[in-house]
Design a protein around this motif. Structure first.
Motif, PDB file in Angstrom:
ATOM      1  N   ASN A 207      -3.145  -7.104  12.199  1.00  0.00           N
ATOM      2  CA  ASN A 207      -3.438  -5.661  12.281  1.00  0.00           C
ATOM      3  C   ASN A 207      -3.977  -5.353  13.670  1.00  0.00           C
ATOM      4  OD1 ASN A 207      -3.370  -6.376   9.493  1.00  0.00           O
ATOM      5  ND2 ASN A 207      -4.450  -4.490   8.963  1.00  0.00           N
TER       6      ASN A 207
ATOM      7  N   CYS B 225      -2.422   2.124  12.059  1.00  0.00           N
ATOM      8  CA  CYS B 225      -3.626   1.519  11.479  1.00  0.00           C
ATOM      9  C   CYS B 225      -4.727   1.668  12.519  1.00  0.00           C
ATOM     10  CB  CYS B 225      -3.355   0.048  11.192  1.00  0.00           C
ATOM     11  SG  CYS B 225      -4.828  -0.911  10.835  1.00  0.00           S
ATOM     12  N   ALA B 226      -5.777   2.411  12.168  1.00  0.00           N
ATOM     13  CA  ALA B 226      -6.847   2.670  13.145  1.00  0.00           C
ATOM     14  C   ALA B 226      -7.438   1.360  13.660  1.00  0.00           C
ATOM     15  CB  ALA B 226      -7.925   3.530  12.494  1.00  0.00           C
ATOM     16  N   MET B 227      -7.572   0.385  12.782  1.00  0.00           N
ATOM     17  CA  MET B 227      -8.207  -0.868  13.188  1.00  0.00           C
ATOM     18  C   MET B 227      -7.409  -1.604  14.264  1.00  0.00           C
ATOM     19  SD  MET B 227      -9.565  -3.986  10.949  1.00  0.00           S
ATOM     20  CE  MET B 227      -8.054  -4.411  10.163  1.00  0.00           C
TER      21      MET B 227
ATOM     22  N   VAL C 178       2.770   0.487   8.535  1.00  0.00           N
ATOM     23  CA  VAL C 178       2.141   1.159   9.683  1.00  0.00           C
ATOM     24  C   VAL C 178       2.649   0.522  10.982  1.00  0.00           C
ATOM     25  CG1 VAL C 178       0.084   2.039   8.508  1.00  0.00           C
ATOM     26  CG2 VAL C 178       0.107  -0.306   9.362  1.00  0.00           C
TER      27      VAL C 178
ATOM     28  N   GLU D  40     -11.135  -7.456   4.038  1.00  0.00           N
ATOM     29  CA  GLU D  40     -11.526  -6.396   4.981  1.00  0.00           C
ATOM     30  C   GLU D  40     -12.737  -5.620   4.475  1.00  0.00           C
ATOM     31  OE1 GLU D  40      -8.178  -3.882   5.835  1.00  0.00           O
ATOM     32  OE2 GLU D  40      -7.029  -5.535   6.650  1.00  0.00           O
TER      33      GLU D  40
ATOM     34  N   TYR E 198       0.812  -1.226   0.000  1.00  0.00           N
ATOM     35  CA  TYR E 198       0.000   0.000   0.000  1.00  0.00           C
ATOM     36  C   TYR E 198       0.842   1.272   0.000  1.00  0.00           C
ATOM     37  CZ  TYR E 198      -4.076  -2.868   1.397  1.00  0.00           C
ATOM     38  OH  TYR E 198      -5.086  -3.787   1.471  1.00  0.00           O
TER      39      TYR E 198
ATOM     40  N   MET F 284      -0.439   4.730   5.300  1.00  0.00           N
ATOM     41  CA  MET F 284       0.591   4.058   4.488  1.00  0.00           C
ATOM     42  C   MET F 284       1.347   5.071   3.631  1.00  0.00           C
ATOM     43  SD  MET F 284       0.917   0.729   4.645  1.00  0.00           S
ATOM     44  CE  MET F 284       0.087  -0.710   5.313  1.00  0.00           C
TER      45      MET F 284
ATOM     46  N   CYS G 286      -5.226   4.631   1.904  1.00  0.00           N
ATOM     47  CA  CYS G 286      -4.817   4.537   3.311  1.00  0.00           C
ATOM     48  C   CYS G 286      -3.751   5.607   3.511  1.00  0.00           C
ATOM     49  CB  CYS G 286      -4.266   3.149   3.627  1.00  0.00           C
ATOM     50  SG  CYS G 286      -3.712   3.043   5.337  1.00  0.00           S
TER      51      CYS G 286
ATOM     52  N   CYS H 220     -11.712  -1.798   9.099  1.00  0.00           N
ATOM     53  CA  CYS H 220     -10.730  -0.938   8.442  1.00  0.00           C
ATOM     54  C   CYS H 220     -11.472   0.260   7.850  1.00  0.00           C
ATOM     55  CB  CYS H 220     -10.010  -1.696   7.326  1.00  0.00           C
ATOM     56  SG  CYS H 220      -9.219  -0.549   6.182  1.00  0.00           S
ATOM     57  N   PRO H 221     -11.142   1.468   8.298  1.00  0.00           N
ATOM     58  CA  PRO H 221     -11.870   2.653   7.815  1.00  0.00           C
ATOM     59  C   PRO H 221     -11.724   2.872   6.304  1.00  0.00           C
ATOM     60  CG  PRO H 221     -10.139   3.264   9.401  1.00  0.00           C
ATOM     61  CD  PRO H 221     -10.099   1.780   9.285  1.00  0.00           C
ATOM     62  N   VAL H 222     -10.700   2.297   5.709  1.00  0.00           N
ATOM     63  CA  VAL H 222     -10.513   2.454   4.259  1.00  0.00           C
ATOM     64  C   VAL H 222     -11.433   1.475   3.509  1.00  0.00           C
ATOM     65  CG1 VAL H 222      -8.842   2.213   2.373  1.00  0.00           C
ATOM     66  CG2 VAL H 222      -8.115   3.211   4.569  1.00  0.00           C
ATOM     67  N   HIS H 223     -11.337   0.209   3.852  1.00  0.00           N
ATOM     68  CA  HIS H 223     -12.097  -0.809   3.096  1.00  0.00           C
ATOM     69  C   HIS H 223     -13.607  -0.753   3.346  1.00  0.00           C
ATOM     70  CE1 HIS H 223      -8.036  -2.490   2.583  1.00  0.00           C
ATOM     71  NE2 HIS H 223      -8.535  -3.054   1.506  1.00  0.00           N
TER      72      HIS H 223
HETATM   73 FE1  SF4 Z   1      -5.136  -0.402   8.566  1.00  0.00          FE
HETATM   74 FE2  SF4 Z   1      -6.991  -0.249   6.720  1.00  0.00          FE
HETATM   75 FE3  SF4 Z   1      -4.738   1.095   6.378  1.00  0.00          FE
HETATM   76 FE4  SF4 Z   1      -4.787  -1.591   6.198  1.00  0.00          FE
HETATM   77  S1  SF4 Z   1      -5.800  -0.110   4.832  1.00  0.00           S
HETATM   78  S2  SF4 Z   1      -3.292  -0.355   7.312  1.00  0.00           S
HETATM   79  S3  SF4 Z   1      -6.317  -2.094   7.760  1.00  0.00           S
HETATM   80  S4  SF4 Z   1      -6.281   1.440   7.991  1.00  0.00           S
END
Ligand code: SF4
Ligand code: 13P
Length: 302
Positions: free
Chosen positions: A112, A84-86, A59, A198, A24, A261, A258, A170-173
């Motif tokens: 994660n 990574c927020a998750m 991350v 995710e 990523y 990343m 993300c 995961c806030p992105v997925h």
């Molecule tokens: Fe975390 Fe989502 Fe970023 Fe992966 S894409 S590092 S799960 S926030």
């Protein structure tokens, strides 16, 4: 830019350092990295390197896992804010409550996650080995932390288990919009949809293949099809396009990046290689406790 790359390469040689990067990260970061991969590959590769310094472009939980697996090495992160927020979306209190409720409970922790959460877990998994590991556990009751979406996907693939879901995501997925995907599918009816687990169940149901970033790359390479819609972070565009110049890929719009990343940059890599700042530290106690689920994963995934 060229001179930054030259300086990075020179310092790598001088200091016996290597650069590891997740798929990523940006193209330019992946280009200077010695190892590029998904979380599982990077965790394994970190264990097998003879380098004295590892610059980890990813991350926080990834750098932390590398340090736990390689306590004798110096692990540096280009940007300590890349998190990574998750990884924080589960709690030790909930784990303890679940353990009280189910006698034979196995706590399965997606990599994660923070080192603290790993300390309270039985085994770690990544998106590329979660199904295999959960299926081979002797326990019927599984508390899957922190990602509810990967957990739900594993639950479908391992119906013989009682998988209890946590509420992390995961806030992105999770943002990936069903309507966007439906529109993309009607615009490109010959394209296969390749999706990271995710993603939400709505997105999974519309997909042709589910896998980790590395699995998605492998699938695209081996497929006879020519067009693919990619439902994961667009950092994978760099290896996908490089490995398959004759194929066409449709990626998520830019708002699904993300951003953590993307905090990894060439300037920051050069800076930490020069100064050896941003070293990852894990206390001995945390290391000892969190190593067990990581090692169990490496063993069970063989
Ligand atoms: Fe975390 Fe989502 Fe970023 Fe992966 S894409 S590092 S799960 S926030
Ligand atoms: P992979 O295990 O596929 O590398 O995924 C890591 C991740 O952070 C996905 O969002």
């Amino acid at each position: 830019m060229e001179s930054i790359v030259n300086q990075i390469n020179e310092l790598k040689k001088q200091k016996n350092a290597i650069i590891m990067a997740h798929y990523y990260t940006t193209d330019e970061v992946q280009r200077v990295a010695d190892y590029v991969g998904d979380s599982f590959y990077l965790a394994k590769a970190a264990k097998n390197t003879n380098a004295d310094i590892i610059v980890f472009c990813g991350v926080a939980f990834m750098g932390e896992s590398v340090k736990i697996l390689n306590p004798e090495k110096k692990v540096l992160m280009p940007d300590m804010n890349a998190d990574c927020a998750m990884a924080h979306m589960a709690s030790v209190e909930t784990i303890n409550k679940m353990r009280e409720r189910y006698e034979d409970l196995a706590v399965v922790c997606y990599i994660n996650s923070t080192a603290e959460l790993k300390c309270h877990s039985d085994v770690c998994v990544t998106s590329s080995n979660a199904v295999k590991i959960v299926k081979s556990l002797p326990n019927k009751n599984i508390f899957f932390i922190p990602d509810q979406n990967l957990g739900r996907y594993v639950k479908k693939e391992a119906p013989e288990k009682n998988i209890i879901l946590n509420d992390g995501y995961c806030p992105v997925h999770v943002k990936i919009d069903e309507k966007w995907l439906k529109d993309m599918k009607s615009e490109h009816p010959n394209a296969l949809v390749l999706t990271h687990p995710e993603c939400t169940d709505e997105i999974i149901k519309l997909s042709d293949y589910i896998g980790s970033t590395a699995d998605i790359l492998k699938f695209a390479k081996n497929s006879d099809k020519k067009e693919f819609i990619i439902c994961t972070e667009d950092g994978v565009s760099y290896p996908l396009k490089n490995n398959n110049p004759e194929k066409v890929f449709y990626f998520l719009p830019k708002e699904y990046r993300c951003l953590d990343m993307k905090l990894n940059t060439l300037n920051k890599i050069l800076h930490v290689l020069k100064t050896e700042e941003n070293e990852v530290f894990v206390s001995d106690e945390t290391r000892e406790k969190s190593l067990k689920p990581l090692d169990t994963m490496l063993e069970m995934a063989k």
